[in-house]
Design an enzyme around this catalytic site. Sequence first.
Site, mmCIF file in Angstrom:
data_model
loop_
_atom_site.group_PDB
_atom_site.id
_atom_site.type_symbol
_atom_site.label_atom_id
_atom_site.label_comp_id
_atom_site.label_asym_id
_atom_site.label_seq_id
_atom_site.Cartn_x
_atom_site.Cartn_y
_atom_site.Cartn_z
ATOM 1 N N MET A 180 3.406 6.974 -2.126
ATOM 2 C CA MET A 180 4.749 7.243 -2.634
ATOM 3 C C MET A 180 4.720 7.626 -4.111
ATOM 4 O O MET A 180 5.492 8.485 -4.555
ATOM 5 C CB MET A 180 5.612 6.002 -2.408
ATOM 6 C CG MET A 180 7.058 6.296 -2.198
ATOM 7 S SD MET A 180 7.429 7.116 -0.648
ATOM 8 C CE MET A 180 7.852 5.707 0.379
ATOM 9 N N PHE A 186 0.814 -1.225 0.000
ATOM 10 C CA PHE A 186 0.000 0.000 0.000
ATOM 11 C C PHE A 186 0.841 1.265 0.000
ATOM 12 O O PHE A 186 0.344 2.344 -0.321
ATOM 13 C CB PHE A 186 -0.959 0.011 1.198
ATOM 14 C CG PHE A 186 -0.391 0.621 2.440
ATOM 15 C CD1 PHE A 186 0.446 -0.089 3.274
ATOM 16 C CD2 PHE A 186 -0.677 1.944 2.763
ATOM 17 C CE1 PHE A 186 0.989 0.487 4.411
ATOM 18 C CE2 PHE A 186 -0.146 2.529 3.906
ATOM 19 C CZ PHE A 186 0.693 1.799 4.730
ATOM 20 N N LYS A 187 2.124 1.155 0.333
ATOM 21 C CA LYS A 187 2.952 2.366 0.380
ATOM 22 C C LYS A 187 3.045 3.038 -0.996
ATOM 23 O O LYS A 187 3.267 4.239 -1.087
ATOM 24 C CB LYS A 187 4.325 2.055 0.947
ATOM 25 C CG LYS A 187 4.215 1.739 2.440
ATOM 26 C CD LYS A 187 5.534 1.555 3.125
ATOM 27 C CE LYS A 187 5.335 1.386 4.624
ATOM 28 N NZ LYS A 187 4.696 0.081 4.965
ATOM 29 N N ASP A 188 2.813 2.260 -2.063
ATOM 30 C CA ASP A 188 2.783 2.857 -3.404
ATOM 31 C C ASP A 188 1.683 3.920 -3.524
ATOM 32 O O ASP A 188 1.827 4.864 -4.298
ATOM 33 C CB ASP A 188 2.501 1.789 -4.465
ATOM 34 C CG ASP A 188 3.652 0.810 -4.647
ATOM 35 O OD1 ASP A 188 4.812 1.204 -4.469
ATOM 36 O OD2 ASP A 188 3.365 -0.354 -4.980
#
Length: 468
Positions: free
Chosen positions: A117, A112-114
């Site tokens: 980011m 989920f950091k995409d």
Amino acid sequence: MKYISTRGDKTERHFCEILLEGLAPDGGLYLPVVYPKIDAATLAKWRGLAYHELAFEILSLYIDDIPPADLRALVAKTYTAEVFGTREIVPLRALEPGVYLEALSNGPTLAFKDMAMQLLGHLFEYELARRDQVLNILGATSGDTGSAAEYAMRGKKGVNVFMLSPKGRMSPFQQAQMFSLQDANIHNIAVEGVFDDCQDIVKAVSNDLAFKREHRIGTVNSINWARLLAQVVYYFAGYFQATKNDAEQVTFAVPSGNFGNICAGHVARMMGLPIRQLVLATNENNVLDEFFRTGTYRVRSSAETHETSSPSMDISKASNFERFVFDLLGRDAARTRELFKIEIDRRGAFTITPDEFARIKGYGFVSGTSTHADRLATIRDTDRRFGVVIDTHTADGLKVAREHLTAGVPTLVLETALPAKFAETIVAAIGREPDRPAAMRGIEQLPKRFEVMPADAARVKAFIAANT
Ligand SMILES: *Cc1c(COP(=O)(O)O)cnc(C)c1O
């Protein structure tokens, strides 16, 4: 919209002034002066929007120093079906009645950091070009953050990434994801040491203020406000998919480590999104569950931090937590500073008063812990009953979600990674390998680009100096 620090620095700053920053100068975290309130008419209007349009509407409330046409274009090129796999960007999948998975992990690095980011990459490129500056991002990673940062920043003008990782300690898949990038602005440094050695080097370099200034060193860690803001959008998007009208409430269950993801849910709720509960799930590193059960926040030493099968939640200290506590304490910056600066520094813990503890209810938070055995059982059960293979972090979220279900209120469990990233535990749970998205098949065989270095800050500095 202006931003202030949780520790009382009264200087109000614009979004782009804090975009490239980490902590506020007084050591606090940035928050908007107020949370914009979304009325029923606005919520109804937003219901029909495509994800990138919704993102533009929400971001516009917090960003007033990027011209709207530019912001719209940045958001539109970030949230595309090509990058995130579907037109919905964060599609829902039903499990048992009233329980859904919200997929946040179909971006380039399968976590989920995409979601945040990827936007940060475009925002950084835009703002650096506008200022005619460059930024050299230095970070340490044991997995998800580093790869999300590299895939967001690859090929971006004005940005170089220097990412330290402990040599030979990441999974072969994670290593291949990062080391197979051939972009000239991405530098992988495999440090002969453990993750803490990598972090110590980042600290040593950042503490050398002359070097930091000369080489324009920055970070992309999870305390960055822009990352948090980007995450607010998928709470709205999930809500609209799970409900038919804006009188309905939903509950979100969130696998938590640094309190970044769930803090975005808190912000969405403060804006008026009808969220009944925010269910915080931890693994064996249950610093946050302990707080929500007892009112005591006690940071752990690295020796007390367990290595678990949901490794992206193996934290000893929740770096975004101060934001919520600031709100909980009625935005009393002096009290927040006392707890996080004085108490934590002196004895590594604080306990809020019974009155303060009683206020948590009003913010919708409940919590729970999930262990390795729970994780395996939840993965196995979800595969058997629904034919859906979930990752280990999502399993923690689902396990704790089930302890807090409310009849008539849909619960959305945030899927924070795809199982392909954690194949070993998936095999232990269900006896077979998880599927891999087509683009990731065979990445272990791709040529790798990385430098091996001893755990020595001077060597890392020399490498940065030679490559900027
Ligand atoms: C980072 C991460 C988390 C924890 O999110 P926080 O914002 O740090 O609470 C959970 N699951 C996965 C897969 C992650 O990468």
